[in-house]
Structures are given as C-alpha cells and as structure tokens.
Design an enzyme around this catalytic site. Structure first.
Site, mmCIF file in Angstrom:
data_model
loop_
_atom_site.group_PDB
_atom_site.id
_atom_site.type_symbol
_atom_site.label_atom_id
_atom_site.label_comp_id
_atom_site.label_asym_id
_atom_site.label_seq_id
_atom_site.Cartn_x
_atom_site.Cartn_y
_atom_site.Cartn_z
ATOM 1 N N HIS A 92 0.802 -1.233 0.000
ATOM 2 C CA HIS A 92 0.000 0.000 0.000
ATOM 3 C C HIS A 92 0.831 1.278 0.000
ATOM 4 C CE1 HIS A 92 1.197 -0.006 4.178
ATOM 5 N NE2 HIS A 92 0.677 1.191 4.328
ATOM 6 N N HIS A 111 1.301 6.952 -0.518
ATOM 7 C CA HIS A 111 0.554 6.093 0.405
ATOM 8 C C HIS A 111 -0.849 5.911 -0.163
ATOM 9 C CE1 HIS A 111 -1.309 4.671 4.127
ATOM 10 N NE2 HIS A 111 -0.094 4.530 4.628
#
Length: 208
Positions: A92, A111
């Site tokens: 992620h 992110h």
C-alpha cells in the site's frame, strides 16, 4: 512496525498541530526555477490539496509537503527517476529516493489510501522491490479501487516529499483541485537555499 527516524508512512505522532496553519499554505501553482526537480503524477485521477484529505498526519503535513490524488485508475507509477527506498508487504505504500539538482537526496512517498495497511496486501499487487532502480513513469503497483472502497477504505493517495522542510519548497504544477493523468507534472521540488555562512564556506574552500 514503526521505525523511528525513518520515512515509514504509518509512523504515528502528535496530530495536534495547527490545522489552520497547514491549510494556509500556498497550494497555488507557480513557475518553478530551472534548478527544481520535476515530480510527475504517479496516478490518473483528481489532484487535491493535502489539507483536503481525511488523514490528519498528511493533512497537517506531518509526513511532508506535496499533493494528493484521488485515483480513477488503479496503477501507481514512479514519480521520479531513482531507487525504491520503501516498500511494504501489504503493497500500500512506496517511497522513491531520487536526487535533486543540487545533488542532495529527495524522497517521494506515496501512500495508497488511509489505514489500508489493515488489508494486509489484499487488492494490491507490487511490481517492484526495495532497492530496485526505477524510471519516472515505471509501474510500481496495481490495486483494485472498487474492492478497496467496498472494504471501507479510501484510495486517495498522498504524494509527499519526506522531510520537505529540510529539502526545499514544494511547488504545485496545477491548480487544485484538478484532473491529472499519470506522467503529467504534479509538483516541483526547489533546492533548499544555501545559508549565507555555508555559501561563504563553499567559496572559501574553492579559493587558491
């Protein structure tokens, strides 16, 4: 796991910073100098100001200055030439370490979503490993936007320069909010001005 002093995007900290001061930062586009490092958008979607994202760590610039993108295509690409400095097994978050025009390192952190580490890699596929050399525009990861959102998570992706106060000014390249395609200019990183004392030392070191 959190690493003190690292560019770990999930490191927690004091979120009581003055949000009004963060929102007052100038997010308007302006021309960067020829010495600035251009950073392209790693995603296709809508670019928005960091102050508009729901996560306070990013909204208050705790993890660096930059821009966020609400993706419409689940492909994350490298925003600069450099080396993969951070990856996570969950797929992620990524950071690419490049070099500014002044020769100093510049870390760009991306992110995907907020709290998406909790998905433990589900709906994310990494295409690079830590230490890989990458080119701007190279595919870093793919992710399933619909599945992530169906699981209750956002996919808004902050793109920030870690420790930007020490690196230099971050200048948006487009009016926010605004549509952006992967590969288009997102912002530029100006080299930090040399302090007067440092300039004198540099001049003295070259004297013969």
């Amino acid at each position: 796991m959190h690493q003190r002093g690292s560019i770990d995007p999930d490191t927690t900290g004091d979120t009581r910073a003055d949000a009004a001061a963060a929102a007052a930062l100038d997010d308007s586009p302006r021309e960067a100098s020829t010495d600035a490092l251009p950073v392209i958008s790693p995603l296709t979607g809508e670019a928005v100001a960091l102050s508009d994202v729901s996560d306070p760590m990013f909204a208050q610039r705790k993890l660096g200055e930059g821009v966020a993108v609400r993706p419409s295509i689940g492909e994350l690409r490298s925003p600069i030439d450099g080396k993969v400095a951070v990856t996570f097994p969950s797929g992620h978050a990524y950071a690419i370490r490049g070099t500014g025009r002044d020769g100093k390192p510049v870390d760009v952190l991306m992110h995907i979503g907020f709290d998406t580490v909790n998905l433990k890699g589900e709906h994310f596929t990494a295409h690079v490993n830590k230490g890989d050399e990458v080119s701007a525009g190279q595919l870093l990861a793919t992710f399933d936007i619909e599945a992530i959102e169906a699981a209750g998570y956002e996919t808004t992706t902050p793109v920030v320069v870690s420790k930007s106060k020490k690196v230099g000014d971050v200048i948006p390249a487009l009016l926010l909010p605004g549509d952006v395609a992967a590969g288009e200019p997102l912002f530029a990183v100006e080299p930090k001005p040399v302090a007067q004392g440092e300039a004198k030392d540099a001049a003295g070191s070259t004297a013969v």
